[in-house]
Enzyme design. Structure first.
Site, PDB file in Angstrom:
ATOM      1  N   LYS A  76       0.874  -1.173   0.000  1.00  0.00           N
ATOM      2  CA  LYS A  76       0.000   0.000   0.000  1.00  0.00           C
ATOM      3  C   LYS A  76       0.916   1.229   0.000  1.00  0.00           C
ATOM      4  O   LYS A  76       1.949   1.231   0.681  1.00  0.00           O
ATOM      5  CB  LYS A  76      -0.867  -0.044   1.266  1.00  0.00           C
ATOM      6  CG  LYS A  76      -1.874   1.090   1.389  1.00  0.00           C
ATOM      7  CD  LYS A  76      -2.744   0.910   2.643  1.00  0.00           C
ATOM      8  CE  LYS A  76      -3.785   1.995   2.793  1.00  0.00           C
ATOM      9  NZ  LYS A  76      -4.642   1.804   3.982  1.00  0.00           N
ATOM     10  N   SER A 151      -9.653   1.954   3.208  1.00  0.00           N
ATOM     11  CA  SER A 151      -8.782   2.698   2.333  1.00  0.00           C
ATOM     12  C   SER A 151      -7.772   1.846   1.573  1.00  0.00           C
ATOM     13  O   SER A 151      -7.164   2.332   0.625  1.00  0.00           O
ATOM     14  CB  SER A 151      -8.015   3.734   3.158  1.00  0.00           C
ATOM     15  OG  SER A 151      -7.180   3.087   4.104  1.00  0.00           O
ATOM     16  N   SER A 175      -9.842  -0.519   7.388  1.00  0.00           N
ATOM     17  CA  SER A 175      -9.303  -0.411   6.025  1.00  0.00           C
ATOM     18  C   SER A 175      -8.593  -1.636   5.469  1.00  0.00           C
ATOM     19  O   SER A 175      -8.242  -1.650   4.292  1.00  0.00           O
ATOM     20  CB  SER A 175      -8.359   0.773   5.931  1.00  0.00           C
ATOM     21  OG  SER A 175      -9.102   1.946   5.795  1.00  0.00           O
TER      22      SER A 175
END
Ligand code: GLN
Length: 484
Positions: A76, A151, A175
């Site tokens: 990420k 997210s 997330s």
């Protein structure tokens, strides 16, 4: 080959059925093929990946390989990567080349994993749909009109689309678990402090926690073995011994006590989701588990408490982006104040600004006691209720998200309903507990996740329950038609 799990790839590498260079080349080819369609990457690190793959192959040939050596993965874009752009999904960091590696990046690098790229995400991890990213929304591989969740939506989408066997994610209020649920993959949020936050760009430091996003619980266990551990660079890192998270995977579930919170299964839960979760629990019952009703009465306050605590911490953490030392700086500032105001005004997106404003408000002198302090007190109640319940049961099970993947633009102008997508996940962050989301069914062609919550540092237990569930079901093997 791209359909193999991380555990299967590891075996193939050890048996020399393939090489890391071959695997890396194949996954990079898939990434190039699908990345524009899904908008899932901020950066593809092809040369870096091929160099790591060659080094991994040397290790394998020299007999010095571990189970993760040579396996491709993605980070990420919230994890700092030395010499590589680390944007956190924000214009503010669009020009930021991290000068060091996050601990998680170093750990997976030391384990011999090969980084293919950095995934798109909600700006500063604030969001539940990946629509707040400066780089535009990620699309859900199951349906391009729908969001992948957020997210860590880029990470969830790439694992679901088989562009990598594993991705890192971070979970402040859901997330890792919510996008895992919406994309039909497995996502583990470890106990707060289990995985180092050093070099993981801060959103709300008392809630943030990194973890693995994979196809299966077995794969998550293999990766957690490398990610978990004490880190002196992170002052809230847990100095607890690291177990071999694969060692309990096969344990039988006889005698397992499962708690079902009455509050999670009330009339507000979508009946189709409820049915799927109950079917999942029935599978665990067949494996020898027993079911107990429990109460978490304060859980209804978790969203309001989270939206005081998280913005408060975010407003403090994001104060460092002032246009002076690094990150975005506005053109031709008139004076220092103009530099601050325009750099922040132009560098941050709407959702980030909303959080900074709320956070500054709840921390201000006149409101601190009424909002922040009160929220901290309720946070303690939430934690106490979980601890009480976990004295009576081994794990707590419920839905991960209130529904399946929603349409793009459906909730972006409706922040309250967007915030409610994390209704089943945020309380776990407030309490600091570990939880895993596993695929448990399909609804109108879209995946549904089941959440398994455990006591502090019970990751091995959670992975055991999730693994046994995956041996008994095949929901984790469903995959989006276009990416077969
Ligand atoms: N959706 C929640 C938020 O917007 C949680 C995000 C997260 O876990 N990073 O804050």
């Amino acid at each position: 080959m791209y359909n193999k799990t991380l555990a299967e790839l590891s075996q193939a590498l050890q048996q020399r059925d393939t090489s890391s260079e071959e695997l890396t080349g194949m996954y990079l080819q898939r990434c190039r093929q699908f990345m524009d369609k899904l908008n899932c990457f901020v950066t593809l690190t092809e040369e870096h990946a091929m160099a790591q793959a060659r080094a991994a192959d040397k290790k394998i040939q020299a007999g010095k390989a571990g189970p993760l050596t040579g396996i491709p993965m993605v980070h990420k874009d919230i994890f700092c990567t030395n010499g590589i752009k680390t944007s956190c999904g924000s214009r503010m960091l669009d020009n930021f080349i991290a000068p060091y590696d996050a601990t998680v990046v170093r750990q997976l690098d030391d384990a011999g994993m090969v980084m293919l790229g950095k995934t798109n995400m909600d700006e500063f991890a604030m969001g539940s749909s990946n629509e707040t990213s400066y780089y535009g929304p990620v699309l859900n591989p199951w349906d391009p009109d729908r969001v992948p969740g957020g997210s860590s939506g880029g990470s969830a989408a790439v694992v679901a689309a088989r562009l990598t066997p594993m991705a890192t994610g971070t979970d402040t209020g859901g997330s890792i678990r919510q996008p895992a649920s919406l994309c039909g993959i497995t996502g583990l949020k470890p106990t707060y402090g289990r995985v180092s936050r050093y070099g993981m760009i801060a959103f709300a430091s008392s809630l943030d926690q990194g973890g693995p996003m994979t196809r299966t619980a077995e794969d998550a266990a293999l990766v957690l073995n490398a990610m978990a551990g004490f880190d002196e660079h992170d002052s809230t890192s847990a100095n607890e011994p690291v177990e071999d998270y694969t060692s309990q995977l096969e344990n039988p579930l006889e005698g397992l006590k499962i708690g079902l919170p009455v509050e999670y299964f009330d009339e507000r839960l979508n009946p189709d989701i409820s049915r799927i979760i109950h079917d999942g629990i029935a599978e665990l019952k067949k494996l020898g588990a027993s079911i107990h009703e429990i109460n978490l009465p304060s859980s209804k306050l978790s969203i309001p408490v989270y939206y005081v605590v998280a913005p408060a911490e975010c407003s403090s953490n994001l104060a460092r982006y002032d246009g002076v030392r690094f990150g975005y700086r506005c053109d031709d500032p008139r004076d220092l104040n103009d530099l601050y105001c325009r750099s922040r005004g132009e560098g941050f997106g709407r959702e980030v600004k909303r959080r900074v404003l709320i956070g500054t408000y709840v921390l201000s002198a006149g409101y601190y006691d009424a909002y922040y302090l009160k929220a901290q007190k309720i946070r303690r109640l939430i934690r106490n209720e979980f601890q009480q319940a976990l004295k009576e049961v081994d794990v707590i099970i419920g839905p991960t998200a209130p529904g399946t993947a929603f349409k793009l633009n459906e909730l972006i102008d409706d922040p309250i309903n967007m915030y409610l997508s994390d209704i089943y996940t945020v309380s776990i962050n407030l309490a600091g507990l570990p939880a895993i989301s596993v695929p448990a069914g399909m609804l109108n062609g879209l995946p549904v996740g089941m959440q398994i919550i455990g006591d502090y540092f019970s990751e091995a237990r959670l992975l055991n329950v999730a693994h046994r569930f995956q041996q008994a079901t095949d929901w984790h093997q469903h995959q989006p038609a276009e990416y077969k």
